[in-house]
Design an enzyme around this catalytic site. Structure first.
Site, PDB file in Angstrom:
ATOM      1  N   HIS A  19      53.759   8.683 -21.582  1.00 45.15           N
ATOM      2  CA  HIS A  19      52.992   7.537 -22.087  1.00 45.15           C
ATOM      3  C   HIS A  19      53.437   7.182 -23.512  1.00 45.15           C
ATOM      4  O   HIS A  19      53.490   6.008 -23.873  1.00 45.15           O
ATOM      5  CB  HIS A  19      51.489   7.844 -22.048  1.00 45.15           C
TER       6      HIS A  19
ATOM      7  N   ARG B 167      53.482   9.370 -43.733  1.00 49.89           N
ATOM      8  CA  ARG B 167      53.992   8.004 -43.637  1.00 49.89           C
ATOM      9  C   ARG B 167      52.916   6.963 -43.932  1.00 49.89           C
ATOM     10  O   ARG B 167      53.220   5.882 -44.448  1.00 49.89           O
ATOM     11  CB  ARG B 167      54.608   7.781 -42.245  1.00 49.89           C
TER      12      ARG B 167
ATOM     13  N   GLU C 150      51.911  15.001 -24.384  1.00 51.38           N
ATOM     14  CA  GLU C 150      52.548  15.801 -23.338  1.00 51.38           C
ATOM     15  C   GLU C 150      53.147  14.955 -22.217  1.00 51.38           C
ATOM     16  O   GLU C 150      53.825  15.486 -21.344  1.00 51.38           O
ATOM     17  CB  GLU C 150      51.518  16.771 -22.751  1.00 51.38           C
ATOM     18  N   THR C 151      52.893  13.648 -22.222  1.00 56.39           N
ATOM     19  CA  THR C 151      53.364  12.802 -21.125  1.00 56.39           C
ATOM     20  C   THR C 151      54.314  11.724 -21.628  1.00 56.39           C
ATOM     21  O   THR C 151      54.500  11.549 -22.835  1.00 56.39           O
ATOM     22  CB  THR C 151      52.173  12.112 -20.421  1.00 56.39           C
TER      23      THR C 151
ATOM     24  N   TYR D 220      42.976   3.793 -33.786  1.00 55.27           N
ATOM     25  CA  TYR D 220      42.927   4.919 -32.853  1.00 55.27           C
ATOM     26  C   TYR D 220      42.841   6.244 -33.615  1.00 55.27           C
ATOM     27  O   TYR D 220      42.067   7.127 -33.257  1.00 55.27           O
ATOM     28  CB  TYR D 220      44.155   4.880 -31.937  1.00 55.27           C
TER      29      TYR D 220
ATOM     30  N   VAL E 133      51.346   6.023 -33.052  1.00 59.95           N
ATOM     31  CA  VAL E 133      51.514   6.647 -31.752  1.00 59.95           C
ATOM     32  C   VAL E 133      52.090   8.038 -32.009  1.00 59.95           C
ATOM     33  O   VAL E 133      53.173   8.171 -32.584  1.00 59.95           O
ATOM     34  CB  VAL E 133      52.469   5.827 -30.852  1.00 59.95           C
ATOM     35  N   ILE E 134      51.333   9.059 -31.610  1.00 55.55           N
ATOM     36  CA  ILE E 134      51.764  10.453 -31.790  1.00 55.55           C
ATOM     37  C   ILE E 134      52.173  11.008 -30.432  1.00 55.55           C
ATOM     38  O   ILE E 134      51.440  10.865 -29.449  1.00 55.55           O
ATOM     39  CB  ILE E 134      50.634  11.305 -32.418  1.00 55.55           C
TER      40      ILE E 134
ATOM     41  N   LEU F 173      49.440  -1.069 -27.955  1.00 52.39           N
ATOM     42  CA  LEU F 173      49.879  -2.059 -26.974  1.00 52.39           C
ATOM     43  C   LEU F 173      49.160  -3.397 -27.133  1.00 52.39           C
ATOM     44  O   LEU F 173      49.701  -4.432 -26.744  1.00 52.39           O
ATOM     45  CB  LEU F 173      49.691  -1.533 -25.548  1.00 52.39           C
ATOM     46  N   GLU F 174      47.983  -3.386 -27.704  1.00 51.36           N
ATOM     47  CA  GLU F 174      47.233  -4.634 -27.880  1.00 51.36           C
ATOM     48  C   GLU F 174      47.620  -5.391 -29.147  1.00 51.36           C
ATOM     49  O   GLU F 174      47.283  -6.565 -29.306  1.00 51.36           O
ATOM     50  CB  GLU F 174      45.719  -4.348 -27.890  1.00 51.36           C
TER      51      GLU F 174
END
Length: 178
Positions: free
Chosen positions: A90, A128, A87-88, A27, A83-84, A59-60
């Protein structure tokens, strides 16, 4: 001021080759490439071999590992993604659900090194992921290697697990047929 250092266990030694599947979400491609480079180097340092599959997102990753565990012959898995926080909410869902799914697979005996980064911003992720800095991809590969070593150690134990049942055949010395 630098934080406290932490102990890094030496890599285990293997008498039989180790085959690991790296499951990566590209991603954020540059972050993923760094994680993969770190993981490959660590696996090769231990004399292992690797294969790679890519999936769309974090998620996959557990689903791909579950499929591979059922349908292939890998000794272990390295989960790599990033995963960064956005604003939500999610972010929370992806972090929690991917981690929980990997943990559940691990509790079933699947040897997984979790290298899914969960960070506040891109700069944290780059530090990282970079093999020359925190090398979290290499750390996840090392975790998988250590779990494989444990599984092999305990899988080769000569002691029985659970109850044993002896079957006495008629005519054997010391048995009664009445």
């Amino acid at each position: 001021m630098a934080g406290p250092s932490h102990y890094i266990m030496p890599l285990p030694a293997f008498d039989k080759p180790v085959k690991i599947l790296i499951v990566a979400s590209p991603y954020y491609k540059d972050i993923s490439d760094n994680q993969i480079a770190g993981a490959k180097a660590e696996i090769e340092k231990a004399g292992g071999s690797w294969d790679i599959v890519e999936v769309p997102g974090a998620l996959e990753i557990p689903t791909a590992i579950g499929i591979a565990e059922r349908m292939s012959n890998f000794d272990g898995y390295v989960a790599l993604g990033c995963v960064i926080r956005g604003e939500t909410t999610h972010y929370d869902t992806v972090c929690n659900d991917s981690s929980r799914a990997l943990q559940l697979l691990g509790l079933q005996g699947v040897c997984i090194g979790n290298g899914i980064l969960t960070v506040e911003n891109y700069d944290q992720a780059m530090v990282r992921a970079d093999p020359a800095q925190m090398n979290k991809g290499g750390g996840a590969a090392a975790a998988a290697l250590h779990l494989i070593a444990l599984a092999r150690k305990w899988g080769e134990t000569s002691k029985g697990v659970g109850f044993t049942r002896e079957i006495l055949l008629a005519g054997d010395p010391g048995t009664s047929t009445t």
